[in-house]
Design a protein around this motif. Structure first.
Motif, mmCIF file in Angstrom:
data_model
loop_
_atom_site.group_PDB
_atom_site.id
_atom_site.type_symbol
_atom_site.label_atom_id
_atom_site.label_comp_id
_atom_site.label_asym_id
_atom_site.label_seq_id
_atom_site.Cartn_x
_atom_site.Cartn_y
_atom_site.Cartn_z
ATOM 1 N N VAL A 156 -4.771 8.320 2.386
ATOM 2 C CA VAL A 156 -4.051 8.801 0.917
ATOM 3 C C VAL A 156 -4.598 10.439 0.988
ATOM 4 C CG1 VAL A 156 -4.507 8.963 -1.641
ATOM 5 C CG2 VAL A 156 -4.607 6.669 -0.040
ATOM 6 N N THR A 157 -3.482 11.051 0.376
ATOM 7 C CA THR A 157 -3.541 12.658 0.332
ATOM 8 C C THR A 157 -3.336 12.902 -1.178
ATOM 9 O OG1 THR A 157 -2.978 13.200 2.428
ATOM 10 C CG2 THR A 157 -2.918 14.911 1.010
ATOM 11 N N GLY A 158 -4.357 13.260 -1.943
ATOM 12 C CA GLY A 158 -4.185 13.659 -3.441
ATOM 13 C C GLY A 158 -4.095 15.029 -3.591
ATOM 14 N N PHE A 159 -3.311 15.588 -4.451
ATOM 15 C CA PHE A 159 -3.197 16.979 -4.782
ATOM 16 C C PHE A 159 -3.497 17.192 -6.373
ATOM 17 C CE2 PHE A 159 -0.585 16.388 -1.302
ATOM 18 C CZ PHE A 159 -0.921 16.963 -0.414
ATOM 19 N N GLU A 171 -8.870 3.711 -5.801
ATOM 20 C CA GLU A 171 -9.362 2.311 -6.429
ATOM 21 C C GLU A 171 -8.271 1.329 -6.781
ATOM 22 O OE1 GLU A 171 -11.588 3.737 -10.213
ATOM 23 O OE2 GLU A 171 -12.966 4.661 -8.917
ATOM 24 N N LEU A 172 -7.180 1.699 -6.881
ATOM 25 C CA LEU A 172 -5.984 0.847 -6.956
ATOM 26 C C LEU A 172 -5.763 0.166 -5.720
ATOM 27 C CD1 LEU A 172 -3.871 -0.414 -8.890
ATOM 28 C CD2 LEU A 172 -2.487 1.227 -7.891
ATOM 29 N N PHE A 173 -5.775 1.003 -4.941
ATOM 30 C CA PHE A 173 -5.453 0.417 -3.399
ATOM 31 C C PHE A 173 -6.514 -0.747 -2.969
ATOM 32 C CE2 PHE A 173 -3.328 4.548 -2.896
ATOM 33 C CZ PHE A 173 -2.016 4.102 -3.041
ATOM 34 N N GLY A 174 -7.785 -0.263 -3.273
ATOM 35 C CA GLY A 174 -8.837 -1.357 -3.130
ATOM 36 C C GLY A 174 -8.659 -2.417 -3.967
ATOM 37 N N GLU A 175 -8.412 -2.421 -5.158
ATOM 38 C CA GLU A 175 -8.021 -3.648 -5.847
ATOM 39 C C GLU A 175 -7.003 -4.497 -5.540
ATOM 40 O OE1 GLU A 175 -7.571 -1.498 -9.856
ATOM 41 O OE2 GLU A 175 -9.667 -1.901 -9.953
ATOM 42 N N VAL A 176 -5.870 -3.921 -5.236
ATOM 43 C CA VAL A 176 -4.577 -4.564 -4.594
ATOM 44 C C VAL A 176 -4.847 -5.154 -3.061
ATOM 45 C CG1 VAL A 176 -1.990 -4.577 -4.265
ATOM 46 C CG2 VAL A 176 -3.249 -3.220 -6.205
ATOM 47 N N PHE A 177 -5.431 -4.305 -2.281
ATOM 48 C CA PHE A 177 -5.446 -4.935 -0.766
ATOM 49 C C PHE A 177 -6.732 -5.091 -0.437
ATOM 50 C CE2 PHE A 177 -1.689 -2.375 -1.252
ATOM 51 C CZ PHE A 177 -0.498 -3.103 -0.742
ATOM 52 N N GLY A 232 -7.390 -2.089 1.805
ATOM 53 C CA GLY A 232 -6.906 -0.873 0.986
ATOM 54 C C GLY A 232 -8.136 0.223 1.081
ATOM 55 N N ARG A 233 -9.178 -0.010 1.927
ATOM 56 C CA ARG A 233 -10.061 1.133 2.238
ATOM 57 C C ARG A 233 -9.411 2.124 3.191
ATOM 58 N NH1 ARG A 233 -15.514 0.779 1.166
ATOM 59 N NH2 ARG A 233 -15.969 1.488 3.002
ATOM 60 N N ILE A 259 0.794 8.751 0.559
ATOM 61 C CA ILE A 259 -0.005 7.697 1.494
ATOM 62 C C ILE A 259 0.964 7.442 2.624
ATOM 63 C CG2 ILE A 259 -0.804 6.737 -0.679
ATOM 64 C CD1 ILE A 259 1.147 4.389 -0.355
ATOM 65 N N ILE A 260 0.144 7.042 3.504
ATOM 66 C CA ILE A 260 0.619 6.404 4.891
ATOM 67 C C ILE A 260 -0.028 4.905 4.823
ATOM 68 C CG2 ILE A 260 0.613 6.468 7.377
ATOM 69 C CD1 ILE A 260 -0.302 9.651 6.955
ATOM 70 N N VAL A 261 0.923 3.915 5.018
ATOM 71 C CA VAL A 261 0.436 2.728 5.303
ATOM 72 C C VAL A 261 0.809 2.032 6.601
ATOM 73 C CG1 VAL A 261 0.546 2.200 2.700
ATOM 74 C CG2 VAL A 261 2.470 1.661 4.264
ATOM 75 N N GLU A 262 0.086 1.185 7.125
ATOM 76 C CA GLU A 262 0.521 0.407 8.287
ATOM 77 C C GLU A 262 1.017 -0.731 7.915
ATOM 78 O OE1 GLU A 262 -2.028 -0.785 12.582
ATOM 79 O OE2 GLU A 262 -3.044 -1.084 10.610
ATOM 80 N N VAL A 263 2.084 -1.280 8.789
ATOM 81 C CA VAL A 263 2.896 -2.381 8.317
ATOM 82 C C VAL A 263 3.199 -3.386 9.397
ATOM 83 C CG1 VAL A 263 4.122 -1.520 6.388
ATOM 84 C CG2 VAL A 263 5.131 -1.198 8.637
ATOM 85 N N SER A 264 3.347 -4.652 9.149
ATOM 86 C CA SER A 264 3.622 -5.601 10.343
ATOM 87 C C SER A 264 5.116 -5.698 10.955
ATOM 88 C CB SER A 264 3.200 -6.932 10.103
ATOM 89 O OG SER A 264 3.805 -7.445 8.968
#
Length: 153
Positions: free
Chosen positions: A94-97, A116-122, A126-127, A148-153
């Motif tokens: 996650v990069t926040g400006f 915090e949202l990513f942690g709550e959802v995933f 989400g960490r 954001i950058i996410v890893e996917v299957s």
């Protein structure tokens, strides 16, 4: 905690917004191999920027944290549109400006609104690694932007 991100969003009383159309020459998200790279997301809802100004001046840190949360929802909507949230195996980065008033140094607390949202959802997936950067200006006068950058299957 449910492993299903859709169920977690529902448990949190949240729904994914419509993907925000790009404001310039780019796309909301791109998949390359096992990663999805999401373009910087502004705090937009229903086609409108939710606030303008600098954090620590016109926008309080608490307001900015809520705006970062909206940016994160917008990022998840871009992922959903491209590959579906069910394909996400990890939030990688996650990069926040934060458009910061002179002397404002609370960027990490502001970007916690997204983290915090990513942690709550995933949950544990989400960490993530993160940068929280203070900047002079952001597009359209937005106080916060999150990519954001996410890893996917």
């Amino acid at each position: 905690m449910s492993a299903d991100p859709y169920a977690r969003l529902a448990d949190l009383g949240l729904s994914l917004p419509t993907v925000v159309p790009p404001v310039a020459a780019y796309v909301p998200a791109v998949r390359s191999g096992q990663h999805v790279y999401v373009s910087g997301q502004l705090p937009m809802a229903d086609g409108a920027l939710l606030a303008v100004g600098k954090v620590g001046a016109e926008v309080t840190p608490e307001e900015a944290k809520a705006l970062a949360h909206q940016c994160a929802l917008n990022a998840l909507a871009a992922v959903e549109q491209l590959v579906g949230l069910g394909a996400v195996t990890r939030i990688v980065k996650v990069t926040g400006f934060v458009a910061s008033a002179a002397g404002f140094t609370g960027q990490p607390a502001v970007i916690n609104g997204a983290s915090e949202l990513f942690g709550e959802v995933f949950g544990e997936a989400g960490r993530h690694a993160r940068s929280a950067v203070g900047v002079a200006e952001l597009p359209l006068g937005a106080p916060v932007e999150v990519e954001i950058i996410v890893e996917v299957s």
